[in-house]
Design an enzyme around this catalytic site. Structure first.
Site: not given
Ligand code: FNR
Length: 380
Positions: A79, A106, A251, A273, A275, A307-309
């Site tokens: 986002g 997103s 997801k 995930s 998130h 998540s965590g990569i």
């Molecule tokens: C997210 N993520 C996320 N997921 C989603 O489905 N819709 C979204 O709008 C968002 N927005 C969002 C904002 C921010 C700032 C972050 C950090 C994450 C989650 C994202 O898709 C994903 O699952 C995680 O970021 C994976 O973990 P890592 O790689 O950040 O550790």
């Protein structure tokens, strides 16, 4: 400056972004235990070194949902991507395309779908949240379809937003948020940063909550925050399955039975995930649950994981644990904030190089060669 995929871009993003935005990206929910475990658990997975196997012919490519990917990586939906770099969604999408990889836009984007999708030639992926306003969801899906989106990523782990205390401390969230007001001012159409999904002001009529209101991102985020739907169940998703012809990925799966339900539901893929540790603190890391989920459903649908990569090594670890493909979240966002499109392109180069080294030294000539024999999990 030498930039490593794991830490340098994070440091560069920290020095470049206003603190409230950096912490919004960097933070997790509650005590951030899951956030920390996501990376820690991956670090504890050692790769088995194997040598003298003539590794001159190495292939990182995969096929996923009838698309060719140069390596098993897609950019995850994040986002406000357009807040971390100007027209950030477009910059990230172009960087992903230049590496032969998908970009997922997103629901909470700054640039409109109609701007991002035509900026690249390969079909964009689009992420949707479950919202109370089903009319809004349908309208967005129609726009995504019209813009040529093929793959839908449906995020189901946000029936309620997680409590993120860094955001409350920074003023990014909470009542009377000063920063929310600054965001609103920054995003006024006069500043050319209109709200992505609302697109042009005349689109507002399609969104009941917005009828007659100005296009401001802060308002939109507030509206979205009140629109997450805690009543959602698999039955509620059936209309989307019927409406969407292309591949549909669920997801936010961390449980074996949920993964089996996704198969029954007819999903084409899941993203294992939590998130990025931003929702249920205390949930297991993706690396921990992935092998059990892969044992149960591999082959029935595609298994993506995030998540965590933070490196190409982590991608290799996740594939060896049973994933078909990985998604990058913060990793690409730090690079985008630091150096825009070029930063994301550099980051993806680094991932590719790291994967090549890891595969050469584990004796895996292709992605299909990576499996549990390539790994050992070290005790804590
Ligand atoms: C997210 N993520 C996320 N997921 C989603 O489905 N819709 C979204 O709008 C968002 N927005 C969002 C904002 C921010 C700032 C972050 C950090 C994450 C989650 C994202 O898709 C994903 O699952 C995680 O970021 C994976 O973990 P890592 O790689 O950040 O550790």
């Amino acid at each position: 400056m030498i930039i490593s995929a794991s830490t340098d871009y994070r440091a560069a993003a920290k020095s470049k972004l206003p603190p409230f935005l950096f912490h919004y990206i960097d933070g997790g929910s509650y005590a951030e235990t899951t956030l920390k475990n996501n990376t820690k658990d991956l670090e504890r997975i050692a790769l088995k070194q194997k040598v003298l196997k003539n590794m001159s012919d190495l292939s990182l490519g995969i096929e996923l949902f009838n698309e060719k990917l140069s390596m098993p990586i897609a950019l995850a939906p994040v986002g406000l991507t357009g807040m971390y770099a100007r027209r950030g969604e477009v910059q990230a999408a172009k960087a992903a395309e230049s590496h032969g990889l998908p970009f997922t836009m997103s629901t909470v984007s700054v640039c409109p779908i109609e701007e991002v999708a035509p900026a690249i030639e390969r079909p964009m992926w689009f992420q949707l949240y479950v919202l109370k306003d089903r009319g809004f969801m349908k309208n967005v899906l129609e726009r995504a379809k019209a813009a040529g989106v093929t793959t839908l990523v449906f995020t189901v782990d946000m029936p309620v937003p997680g409590a993120r205390y860094r955001d409350m401390h920074s003023g990014m969230s909470g009542p009377n948020s000063e920063i929310r007001r600054v965001l609103q001012a920054m995003c006024h159409p006069q500043w050319a940063l209109d709200v992505g999904l609302l697109g042009k002001p005349h689109d507002l009529g399609n969104i009941s909550a917005y009828r007659g209101h100005p296009t401001k991102l802060g308002d939109y985020i507030g509206w979205l925050g009140n629109n997450f739907d805690p009543s959602i169940s698999w039955q509620d998703l059936e209309w989307i399955r019927d409406f969407w012809d292309g591949p549909m990925i669920i997801k936010g799966i961390l449980d074996v039975d949920d993964a089996k339900d996704a198969v029954k539901f007819g999903a084409d893929g899941i993203v294992v995930s939590n998130h990025g540790g931003r929702q249920l603190d205390g949930a297991l890391s993706s690396a921990k649950v992935l092998p059990t989920i892969a044992d149960a459903v591999k082959g029935d649908l595609k298994i993506l994981v995030d998540s965590g990569i933070r490196s190409g090594l982590d991608v290799v670890r996740m594939i060896a644990l049973g994933a078909d493909c990985t998604m990058l979240g913060r990793s690409f966002i730090y690079a985008l904030a630091a150096q825009g499109q070029q930063g994301v392109a550099n980051l993806l180069d680094l991932y590719e190089k790291e994967m090549k080294v890891a595969m050469t030294l584990t004796g895996a000539k292709s992605i299909a060669d990576l499996n549990s024999d390539s790994l050992v999990t070290l005790p804590r």
